[in-house]
Design a protein around this motif. Structure first.
Motif, PDB file in Angstrom:
ATOM      1  N   SER A 185      26.634  69.030  25.267  1.00 53.04           N
ATOM      2  CA  SER A 185      26.659  67.674  25.657  1.00 53.04           C
ATOM      3  C   SER A 185      27.897  67.399  26.268  1.00 53.04           C
ATOM      4  CB  SER A 185      25.948  66.794  24.726  1.00 53.04           C
ATOM      5  OG  SER A 185      26.770  66.605  23.404  1.00 53.04           O
ATOM      6  N   MET A 186      27.993  66.482  27.079  1.00 55.18           N
ATOM      7  CA  MET A 186      29.060  65.640  27.706  1.00 55.18           C
ATOM      8  C   MET A 186      29.348  64.528  27.188  1.00 55.18           C
ATOM      9  SD  MET A 186      30.378  68.338  29.767  1.00 55.18           S
ATOM     10  CE  MET A 186      29.806  69.808  30.393  1.00 55.18           C
ATOM     11  N   MET A 187      30.824  64.292  26.862  1.00 52.04           N
ATOM     12  CA  MET A 187      31.123  62.875  26.356  1.00 52.04           C
ATOM     13  C   MET A 187      31.135  62.132  27.856  1.00 52.04           C
ATOM     14  SD  MET A 187      34.657  63.537  24.129  1.00 52.04           S
ATOM     15  CE  MET A 187      34.850  62.073  23.738  1.00 52.04           C
ATOM     16  N   LEU A 188      30.912  60.585  27.584  1.00 55.55           N
ATOM     17  CA  LEU A 188      31.126  59.794  28.590  1.00 55.55           C
ATOM     18  C   LEU A 188      32.533  59.791  29.188  1.00 55.55           C
ATOM     19  CD1 LEU A 188      29.495  56.488  27.141  1.00 55.55           C
ATOM     20  CD2 LEU A 188      28.679  57.791  29.163  1.00 55.55           C
ATOM     21  N   PRO A 189      33.097  59.439  30.183  1.00 52.17           N
ATOM     22  CA  PRO A 189      34.323  59.667  30.773  1.00 52.17           C
ATOM     23  C   PRO A 189      35.465  58.775  30.109  1.00 52.17           C
ATOM     24  CG  PRO A 189      32.778  59.301  32.712  1.00 52.17           C
ATOM     25  CD  PRO A 189      32.060  59.195  31.386  1.00 52.17           C
ATOM     26  N   LEU A 190      36.388  59.580  29.823  1.00 50.74           N
ATOM     27  CA  LEU A 190      37.453  58.799  28.844  1.00 50.74           C
ATOM     28  C   LEU A 190      38.886  58.958  29.918  1.00 50.74           C
ATOM     29  CD1 LEU A 190      37.160  59.532  25.310  1.00 50.74           C
ATOM     30  CD2 LEU A 190      37.180  57.481  26.392  1.00 50.74           C
ATOM     31  N   GLN A 191      39.676  58.055  30.478  1.00 47.41           N
ATOM     32  CA  GLN A 191      40.738  57.878  31.125  1.00 47.41           C
ATOM     33  C   GLN A 191      40.455  58.927  32.481  1.00 47.41           C
ATOM     34  OE1 GLN A 191      43.493  59.534  28.325  1.00 47.41           O
ATOM     35  NE2 GLN A 191      43.899  57.353  27.259  1.00 47.41           N
ATOM     36  N   GLY A 192      39.412  58.606  32.839  1.00 54.01           N
ATOM     37  CA  GLY A 192      39.027  59.378  34.255  1.00 54.01           C
ATOM     38  C   GLY A 192      38.493  60.802  34.085  1.00 54.01           C
ATOM     39  N   LYS A 193      38.441  61.430  32.832  1.00 52.48           N
ATOM     40  CA  LYS A 193      38.137  62.722  32.351  1.00 52.48           C
ATOM     41  C   LYS A 193      36.794  62.926  31.796  1.00 52.48           C
ATOM     42  CE  LYS A 193      42.931  64.489  32.083  1.00 52.48           C
ATOM     43  NZ  LYS A 193      43.879  65.094  31.219  1.00 52.48           N
ATOM     44  N   ILE A 194      36.151  63.973  32.301  1.00 54.88           N
ATOM     45  CA  ILE A 194      34.913  64.128  31.493  1.00 54.88           C
ATOM     46  C   ILE A 194      35.085  65.533  30.604  1.00 54.88           C
ATOM     47  CG2 ILE A 194      32.474  65.333  31.849  1.00 54.88           C
ATOM     48  CD1 ILE A 194      32.285  63.580  34.392  1.00 54.88           C
ATOM     49  N   ARG A 195      34.754  65.509  29.369  1.00 53.97           N
ATOM     50  CA  ARG A 195      34.965  66.567  28.332  1.00 53.97           C
ATOM     51  C   ARG A 195      33.473  66.832  27.666  1.00 53.97           C
ATOM     52  NH1 ARG A 195      39.458  62.958  27.805  1.00 53.97           N
ATOM     53  NH2 ARG A 195      41.488  64.060  28.032  1.00 53.97           N
ATOM     54  N   PRO A 196      33.502  68.180  27.229  1.00 62.11           N
ATOM     55  CA  PRO A 196      32.340  68.635  26.524  1.00 62.11           C
ATOM     56  C   PRO A 196      32.451  67.954  25.229  1.00 62.11           C
ATOM     57  CG  PRO A 196      33.367  70.420  27.753  1.00 62.11           C
ATOM     58  CD  PRO A 196      34.347  69.361  27.886  1.00 62.11           C
ATOM     59  N   LEU A 197      31.514  67.325  24.776  1.00 56.78           N
ATOM     60  CA  LEU A 197      31.453  66.942  23.429  1.00 56.78           C
ATOM     61  C   LEU A 197      31.256  68.224  22.489  1.00 56.78           C
ATOM     62  CD1 LEU A 197      31.301  65.179  20.819  1.00 56.78           C
ATOM     63  CD2 LEU A 197      29.121  64.652  21.460  1.00 56.78           C
ATOM     64  N   THR A 198      30.039  68.820  22.837  1.00 50.37           N
ATOM     65  CA  THR A 198      29.893  70.104  22.093  1.00 50.37           C
ATOM     66  C   THR A 198      29.160  71.087  23.167  1.00 50.37           C
ATOM     67  OG1 THR A 198      28.139  70.969  20.300  1.00 50.37           O
ATOM     68  CG2 THR A 198      27.484  69.144  21.661  1.00 50.37           C
ATOM     69  N   MET A 199      29.265  72.412  22.649  1.00 50.09           N
ATOM     70  CA  MET A 199      28.706  73.447  23.461  1.00 50.09           C
ATOM     71  C   MET A 199      28.108  74.532  22.389  1.00 50.09           C
ATOM     72  SD  MET A 199      30.703  74.220  26.844  1.00 50.09           S
ATOM     73  CE  MET A 199      32.570  74.471  26.396  1.00 50.09           C
ATOM     74  N   GLY A 200      27.170  75.061  22.782  1.00 50.96           N
ATOM     75  CA  GLY A 200      26.635  76.297  22.070  1.00 50.96           C
ATOM     76  C   GLY A 200      27.769  77.438  21.818  1.00 50.96           C
ATOM     77  N   PRO A 201      27.512  78.214  20.675  1.00 49.90           N
ATOM     78  CA  PRO A 201      28.412  79.116  20.433  1.00 49.90           C
ATOM     79  C   PRO A 201      28.429  80.483  21.202  1.00 49.90           C
ATOM     80  CG  PRO A 201      27.050  79.180  18.712  1.00 49.90           C
ATOM     81  CD  PRO A 201      26.770  78.022  19.577  1.00 49.90           C
ATOM     82  N   PHE A 202      27.146  80.421  22.087  1.00 52.19           N
ATOM     83  CA  PHE A 202      26.765  81.592  22.685  1.00 52.19           C
ATOM     84  C   PHE A 202      26.465  81.209  23.989  1.00 52.19           C
ATOM     85  CE2 PHE A 202      26.158  82.927  18.216  1.00 52.19           C
ATOM     86  CZ  PHE A 202      26.918  83.838  18.001  1.00 52.19           C
ATOM     87  N   ALA A 203      27.049  81.807  24.971  1.00 55.61           N
ATOM     88  CA  ALA A 203      26.478  81.529  26.662  1.00 55.61           C
ATOM     89  C   ALA A 203      25.250  82.567  26.739  1.00 55.61           C
ATOM     90  CB  ALA A 203      27.335  81.707  27.423  1.00 55.61           C
TER      91      ALA A 203
END
Length: 263
Positions: A185-203
């Motif tokens: 999931s992706m966080m809402l933009p903060l200070q103009g940046k989008i950051r992942p909140l979480t990602m699964g440990p395996f692609a």
């Protein structure tokens, strides 16, 4: 080739690199490091708060729901899936039915983050409040990696919503490859940046893309809609998690079979 400290700055300003863009890049890296430390600190503080506010068995209950597992396997702090589970537990998990309460005092339809913000809000830094608000109830989805700048950014396509995103990411971006599928999931933009909140440990490998598209089509048909929004992603979250875990199991089993064949 990367510019040396005393080389002319690549931006064309005429200044030396060390007196121009290197200063900006160093300040940005320091800011990103502080952000990650603050984000991790908030999660560390919310975990014991969840025990106090929802009951000591809350995390086990959430773990069973996350895995859709009918067995009585307790939450394992060492499980690699915690990279995905812990943020989901703190920011997405809610109690929807009275009989599902892990303790009588546990609140209904509130995330751990929402309760933490209500309780601790006056003592939190403004930046901490922003992180909590930008992270709360962010839906899980599948993302195809379109491009990677290792240690800096990942460009992804949200396969469920058909939306491209450029996210700041300095850890997983060092190992992810173009075409791989990640869940998170992706966080809402903060200070103009989008950051992942979480990602699964395996692609997941590129071959899994079609199964994700099949899930998308099922969701569209089931809900009689043309486009999937965040509300629908939340509603179908169990299927997103279920597909990821099923595909992961298949991949790990295949890898295990391959190792046995070598032996």
């Amino acid at each position: 080739m990367k510019a040396g400290r005393n080389d002319p700055c690549p931006c064309g300003s005429g200044e030396k690199y060390k007196k121009c863009c290197l200063l900006k890049e160093t300040a940005e890296r320091s800011g990103d490091m502080l952000f990650r430390e603050m984000e991790a600190n908030l999660m560390e503080r919310m975990l014991p708060y969840a025990d106090e506010t929802f009951g000591e068995t809350a995390i086990d209950q959430a773990w069973h729901l996350f895995l859709d597992d009918m067995t009585e396997v307790a939450f394992d702090p060492e499980d690699p899936l915690n990279l995905l589970f812990i943020p989901w537990f703190l920011y997405n998990w809610v109690i929807e039915e009275e009989e599902a309460k892990p303790a009588d005092f546990a609140p209904m339809n509130k995330t751990v983050a929402e309760m933490f913000l209500e309780s601790k809000g006056p003592t939190l830094k403004p930046e901490e409040v922003q992180i909590l608000q930008a992270s709360n109830r962010r839906p899980l989805s599948f993302y195809e990696v379109l491009d990677v700048v290792p240690g800096k950014t990942i460009k992804v396509l949200d396969l469920m919503r058909n939306e491209e995103l450029l996210a700041d990411e300095d850890t997983a971006s060092q190992s992810l490859k173009k075409g791989e599928i990640i869940v998170g999931s992706m966080m809402l933009p903060l200070q103009g940046k989008i950051r992942p909140l979480t990602m699964g440990p395996f692609a997941l490998p590129t071959e899994c893309r079609q199964e994700v598209i099949d899930l998308k089509e099922e969701v569209l048909e089931k809900n009689s809609i043309q486009v999937i929004d965040e509300a629908i992603l939340h509603q179908e979250e169990a299927f997103t998690l279920g597909l990821y875990l099923d595909l992961l199991d298949e991949i790990l089993e295949e890898d295990g079979d391959g190792e046995e064949d070598k032996d």
